[in-house]
Each structure stands twice: as C-alpha cells, then as structure tokens.
Design a protein around this motif. Structure first.
Motif, PDB file in Angstrom:
ATOM      1  N   TYR A 105      -0.161   9.104  -7.322  1.00  0.00           N
ATOM      2  CA  TYR A 105       1.159   8.150  -7.521  1.00  0.00           C
ATOM      3  C   TYR A 105       0.616   7.317  -8.531  1.00  0.00           C
ATOM      4  O   TYR A 105       1.750   6.618  -9.269  1.00  0.00           O
ATOM      5  CB  TYR A 105       1.463   7.399  -6.515  1.00  0.00           C
ATOM      6  N   TRP A 106      -0.682   7.288  -8.960  1.00  0.00           N
ATOM      7  CA  TRP A 106      -0.957   5.702 -10.112  1.00  0.00           C
ATOM      8  C   TRP A 106      -1.042   6.508 -11.319  1.00  0.00           C
ATOM      9  O   TRP A 106      -1.334   5.866 -12.224  1.00  0.00           O
ATOM     10  CB  TRP A 106      -2.197   5.336  -9.736  1.00  0.00           C
ATOM     11  N   ARG A 107      -0.575   7.927 -11.496  1.00  0.00           N
ATOM     12  CA  ARG A 107      -0.383   8.389 -12.910  1.00  0.00           C
ATOM     13  C   ARG A 107       1.087   8.631 -13.057  1.00  0.00           C
ATOM     14  O   ARG A 107       1.896   8.761 -12.218  1.00  0.00           O
ATOM     15  CB  ARG A 107      -1.203   9.596 -12.858  1.00  0.00           C
ATOM     16  N   ARG A 108       1.490   8.428 -14.535  1.00  0.00           N
ATOM     17  CA  ARG A 108       2.657   8.763 -14.890  1.00  0.00           C
ATOM     18  C   ARG A 108       3.237  10.367 -15.060  1.00  0.00           C
ATOM     19  O   ARG A 108       2.133  10.844 -15.554  1.00  0.00           O
ATOM     20  CB  ARG A 108       2.709   8.034 -16.328  1.00  0.00           C
ATOM     21  N   SER A 109       4.098  10.507 -14.514  1.00  0.00           N
ATOM     22  CA  SER A 109       4.790  11.981 -14.622  1.00  0.00           C
ATOM     23  C   SER A 109       5.336  12.152 -16.083  1.00  0.00           C
ATOM     24  O   SER A 109       6.009  11.286 -16.370  1.00  0.00           O
ATOM     25  CB  SER A 109       5.594  12.317 -13.372  1.00  0.00           C
ATOM     26  N   PRO A 110       5.257  13.302 -16.796  1.00  0.00           N
ATOM     27  CA  PRO A 110       5.914  13.552 -17.890  1.00  0.00           C
ATOM     28  C   PRO A 110       7.257  14.046 -17.840  1.00  0.00           C
ATOM     29  O   PRO A 110       8.043  14.311 -18.532  1.00  0.00           O
ATOM     30  CB  PRO A 110       4.984  14.827 -18.556  1.00  0.00           C
ATOM     31  N   HIS A 111       7.802  14.244 -16.404  1.00  0.00           N
ATOM     32  CA  HIS A 111       8.759  14.737 -16.069  1.00  0.00           C
ATOM     33  C   HIS A 111       9.674  13.757 -15.270  1.00  0.00           C
ATOM     34  O   HIS A 111       9.131  12.667 -14.434  1.00  0.00           O
ATOM     35  CB  HIS A 111       8.818  15.848 -15.207  1.00  0.00           C
ATOM     36  N   ASN A 112      10.892  13.776 -15.210  1.00  0.00           N
ATOM     37  CA  ASN A 112      11.869  12.901 -14.273  1.00  0.00           C
ATOM     38  C   ASN A 112      11.755  13.191 -13.184  1.00  0.00           C
ATOM     39  O   ASN A 112      11.608  14.467 -12.765  1.00  0.00           O
ATOM     40  CB  ASN A 112      13.281  12.960 -14.923  1.00  0.00           C
ATOM     41  N   GLY A 113      11.617  12.414 -12.123  1.00  0.00           N
ATOM     42  CA  GLY A 113      11.423  12.565 -10.826  1.00  0.00           C
ATOM     43  C   GLY A 113      12.536  11.910  -9.946  1.00  0.00           C
ATOM     44  O   GLY A 113      13.563  11.334 -10.453  1.00  0.00           O
ATOM     45  N   SER A 114      12.394  12.180  -8.577  1.00  0.00           N
ATOM     46  CA  SER A 114      13.478  11.786  -7.615  1.00  0.00           C
ATOM     47  C   SER A 114      13.334  10.240  -7.430  1.00  0.00           C
ATOM     48  O   SER A 114      14.001   9.580  -6.787  1.00  0.00           O
ATOM     49  CB  SER A 114      13.556  12.642  -6.324  1.00  0.00           C
ATOM     50  N   VAL A 115      12.072   9.621  -7.358  1.00  0.00           N
ATOM     51  CA  VAL A 115      11.830   8.275  -7.039  1.00  0.00           C
ATOM     52  C   VAL A 115      11.107   7.561  -8.337  1.00  0.00           C
ATOM     53  O   VAL A 115      10.349   7.949  -8.996  1.00  0.00           O
ATOM     54  CB  VAL A 115      10.618   8.351  -5.807  1.00  0.00           C
ATOM     55  N   THR A 175       0.867  -1.137  -0.073  1.00  0.00           N
ATOM     56  CA  THR A 175      -0.149  -0.206  -0.034  1.00  0.00           C
ATOM     57  C   THR A 175       1.032   1.291  -0.021  1.00  0.00           C
ATOM     58  O   THR A 175       1.735   1.225   0.755  1.00  0.00           O
ATOM     59  CB  THR A 175      -1.071  -0.125   1.447  1.00  0.00           C
ATOM     60  N   LEU A 176       0.594   2.262  -0.877  1.00  0.00           N
ATOM     61  CA  LEU A 176       1.222   3.410  -0.963  1.00  0.00           C
ATOM     62  C   LEU A 176       0.216   4.555  -1.194  1.00  0.00           C
ATOM     63  O   LEU A 176      -0.809   4.554  -1.328  1.00  0.00           O
ATOM     64  CB  LEU A 176       2.080   3.242  -2.413  1.00  0.00           C
ATOM     65  N   THR A 177       0.933   5.589  -0.879  1.00  0.00           N
ATOM     66  CA  THR A 177       0.289   6.930  -0.812  1.00  0.00           C
ATOM     67  C   THR A 177       1.384   8.215  -1.562  1.00  0.00           C
ATOM     68  O   THR A 177       2.404   7.832  -1.497  1.00  0.00           O
ATOM     69  CB  THR A 177      -0.248   7.624   0.425  1.00  0.00           C
ATOM     70  N   ASP A 178       0.799   9.254  -1.944  1.00  0.00           N
ATOM     71  CA  ASP A 178       1.796  10.346  -2.207  1.00  0.00           C
ATOM     72  C   ASP A 178       2.544  10.563  -1.306  1.00  0.00           C
ATOM     73  O   ASP A 178       3.824  11.174  -1.230  1.00  0.00           O
ATOM     74  CB  ASP A 178       0.790  11.488  -2.887  1.00  0.00           C
ATOM     75  N   GLU A 179       1.916  10.813   0.073  1.00  0.00           N
ATOM     76  CA  GLU A 179       2.826  11.350   1.291  1.00  0.00           C
ATOM     77  C   GLU A 179       3.800  10.103   1.509  1.00  0.00           C
ATOM     78  O   GLU A 179       5.011  10.657   1.889  1.00  0.00           O
ATOM     79  CB  GLU A 179       1.667  11.317   2.638  1.00  0.00           C
ATOM     80  N   VAL A 180       3.461   8.855   1.456  1.00  0.00           N
ATOM     81  CA  VAL A 180       4.918   8.080   1.673  1.00  0.00           C
ATOM     82  C   VAL A 180       5.778   8.265   0.581  1.00  0.00           C
ATOM     83  O   VAL A 180       6.818   8.399   1.026  1.00  0.00           O
ATOM     84  CB  VAL A 180       4.246   6.545   1.469  1.00  0.00           C
ATOM     85  N   LEU A 181       5.417   8.590  -0.632  1.00  0.00           N
ATOM     86  CA  LEU A 181       6.477   8.610  -1.550  1.00  0.00           C
ATOM     87  C   LEU A 181       7.131  10.219  -1.407  1.00  0.00           C
ATOM     88  O   LEU A 181       8.333  10.164  -1.742  1.00  0.00           O
ATOM     89  CB  LEU A 181       5.915   8.817  -3.139  1.00  0.00           C
ATOM     90  N   VAL A 207       7.784   7.065 -13.603  1.00  0.00           N
ATOM     91  CA  VAL A 207       7.969   7.969 -12.515  1.00  0.00           C
ATOM     92  C   VAL A 207       6.588   8.537 -12.078  1.00  0.00           C
ATOM     93  O   VAL A 207       5.716   8.978 -12.950  1.00  0.00           O
ATOM     94  CB  VAL A 207       8.864   9.385 -13.171  1.00  0.00           C
ATOM     95  N   PRO A 208       6.154   8.436 -11.009  1.00  0.00           N
ATOM     96  CA  PRO A 208       4.926   8.710 -10.393  1.00  0.00           C
ATOM     97  C   PRO A 208       4.694  10.444 -10.474  1.00  0.00           C
ATOM     98  O   PRO A 208       5.530  11.205 -10.215  1.00  0.00           O
ATOM     99  CB  PRO A 208       4.762   8.190  -9.015  1.00  0.00           C
ATOM    100  N   ALA A 209       3.280  10.672 -10.856  1.00  0.00           N
ATOM    101  CA  ALA A 209       3.000  11.971 -10.532  1.00  0.00           C
ATOM    102  C   ALA A 209       2.198  12.187  -9.248  1.00  0.00           C
ATOM    103  O   ALA A 209       2.329  11.146  -8.430  1.00  0.00           O
ATOM    104  CB  ALA A 209       2.079  12.371 -11.785  1.00  0.00           C
ATOM    105  N   ARG A 210       1.307  13.028  -9.210  1.00  0.00           N
ATOM    106  CA  ARG A 210       0.336  13.020  -8.059  1.00  0.00           C
ATOM    107  C   ARG A 210      -0.998  12.844  -8.747  1.00  0.00           C
ATOM    108  O   ARG A 210      -1.380  14.167  -9.495  1.00  0.00           O
ATOM    109  CB  ARG A 210       0.593  14.390  -7.076  1.00  0.00           C
TER     110      ARG A 210
END
Length: 310
Positions: free
Chosen positions: A194-204, A127-133, A189-192
């Motif tokens: 987290y279940w959506r893909r980010s168009p940018h490079n992220g840190s995780v 189980t994951l959330t944006d806050e955990v990420l 790379v997760p967006a917010r």
C-alpha cells in the motif's frame, strides 16, 4: 488546486488510558470528548465557516448523549467517517473477519445516526495493511486517510511505548511498520504494497495525514497545538505547497485538564494547554491557510477531487 481538509478523530478518553496502560477512567471523564469537545468544535467551525470530517468510533454511539452530539455534527453539514467499531489498536494483527466486522459495525452505527453509510475510513493509530485496504474496498469505502509517512512521529511513538513498558505498564498502542515512511505524502491510489503508488485508478483513494515538505514533520493537532498561535505559522509555511493539507486532530485537542482530565496531565502533555489557547491556534491556522490560497473541504470532497488525478 490547493485544498485543506480538517478532520477530528473522536477518540474518547478510554483510548488514552489504553495508550498509557492506565486503568479505565471514571464515568465523569469517559465521555468528555463528545460532551465537551464536540460542542466547542461545532462553535469554532461555525465561527470560521469551514467544514470538517469527524471520525467516529461505532461503540461510542451506544451512549445516547454522544449519539446526539454526533447527530448535531451531521446536521451542521460536517462529515461523519468510520474509525472502526471498537478502536482496536491491533486491528492490523487481526484476522480478516475481525477487520471486516470492525468496519461493517461502525458503518451501521454511523448510518443509524446520519441516515447513510460513511464514505471514509481511518485506522486506529494510523496503522494500515493491504488486507485492511482489501476489506475497505469490499465494504464500499471510497477513501482511506490512515497513512502517516512521518519519521518524527514514528520514532516518537516507538520511544513512548518503550518508556511506558519501562515504567511497568503495557500500552495497547502499536508501532506501524517502518515501510510506511516510504509512502507518498500527497493523495494517491495505493498499489500492493500500500505504500506504493498504483499506475491505475483504484477503488480506494488514500489521503495521507499531513506532513511538511522536505523533512516531513507532523502537521497534526498535537504539533500545531504545541506550537501555539504565535509560532504555528512557521509550521504552516513548511506545508504550504502541498495540493492537500490534511490536518488531522483529535477531540482532546479542544480539552484541557479542567475538563476532568487532571489525572492525564503527567501522561498526555496536550491537556496542559488551555482550551482558549488551542482555539486561538486553530483560528490562526485556518486564517493563514486561507491567505495562502487553500479552499476548505471535507475529506470526502477532497477524495472526489483527487480520485481522477491520484
């Protein structure tokens, strides 16, 4: 590029008692994963000549023999990664300071064993959330491997927790939000959220747990061991083609009821399968994936490979 990463969550036997709402096990069974399963994984991985990532619960390293077993994994070239300090199934329901402490204390415990901080993280119960990420990014975690976008698993877990409650026990396991089923099944790379893909490079970088193409059936230790060496190839054929086969297992996948776990037989069906058959199943999987052109890497190396592409 076709990569396969084997990983093992080293959840000790008390974790399974917590899932099923059972009293804690006696000392003879409490450390079976580190004292019995880890040596078996070491021997089998040496035979197969493949690396593996082991997700470690920090508190287990307070037990001297378990810490030595974890050190043996690191010395053999396998990756140790963070599985939180206390394996709280309700991690995503905790305030940020509790989440941070769970991540940081496990980081420190693992660093004491292998000499450096782990690169990866896997949440208890996936189980994951944006806050955990956000906490993972703050703590310098390079990759996460918690997202499990598998409808069959989600439904089975919800049903199991309901059945345990109906039997008058209380499971500590938690059902993830169904929105996880919308997440990509390949590295991203997760967006917010987290279940959506980010168009940018992220840190995780997110490395989702393995599911087959199409129906997104689970390709994890539980399902491959249930299939057995004669039928597991049918499941492997359905995941072939994914750029990363992220085969997640648990320490209990190389244990059976003869390892002091007969009391779990009514609750944990996989302890009914003999260890020798489980080992043959993993051999069959590794050889089949190798024939299909997959290269075996740790999750850390897989995250490096996909960081620029995700």
């Amino acid at each position: 590029m076709k990569l396969c990463a084997l990983s093992v969550d080293l959840d000790e036997i008390p974790c399974y008692h917590a899932i099923h709402g059972l009293p804690m096990p006696d000392e003879g069974a409490a450390h079976a994963v580190y004292l019995r399963a880890v040596p078996r994984f070491l021997a089998l991985l040496r035979e197969l000549d493949v690396p593996c990532t082991f997700f470690v619960i920090g508190r287990d390293l307070d037990h001297g023999p378990s810490a030595e077993a974890a050190r043996a994994l690191a010395d053999a070239g396998h990756e140790l990664a963070n599985h939180t300090q206390n394996h709280r199934y309700d991690l995503t329901r905790q305030p940020r300071d509790v989440v941070r402490r769970e991540v940081r204390e496990a980081h420190e415990a693992i660093a004491r064993v292998q000499g450096f901080a782990p690169a990866g993280f896997r949440a208890p119960g996936y189980t994951l959330t944006d806050e955990v990420l956000d906490v993972l990014a703050d703590e310098g975690v390079f990759y996460d491997s918690s997202v499990f976008p598998c409808p069959a698993y989600w439904a089975a877990k919800a049903t199991k927790i309901g059945l345990i409650r109906a039997q008058g026990r209380e499971s500590r396991s938690v059902v993830d939000r169904p929105t996880v089923l919308l997440a990509p099944a390949d590295p991203y790379v997760p967006a917010r959220p987290y279940w959506r893909r980010s168009p940018h490079n992220g840190s995780v970088v997110e490395l989702p747990i393995g599911v087959t193409r199409g129906a997104r059936l689970p390709y994890i230790g539980t399902s491959i061991m249930a299939a057995g060496p004669a039928r597991v190839g049918l499941l492997t054929a359905q995941i072939d083609g994914r750029p990363l086969v992220n085969l997640e297992m648990h320490g209990i996948d190389l244990l059976d009821e003869h390892d002091g776990l007969a009391h779990l037989r009514p609750h944990q069906l996989d302890v009914r399968i003999p260890v020798a058959q489980k080992e043959d199943t993993l051999r069959a999987v590794v050889r089949d994936l190798g024939r299909r052109g997959y290269t075996f890497v740790t999750l850390r190396d897989a995250a490096r490979a996909f960081a620029d592409r995700a």
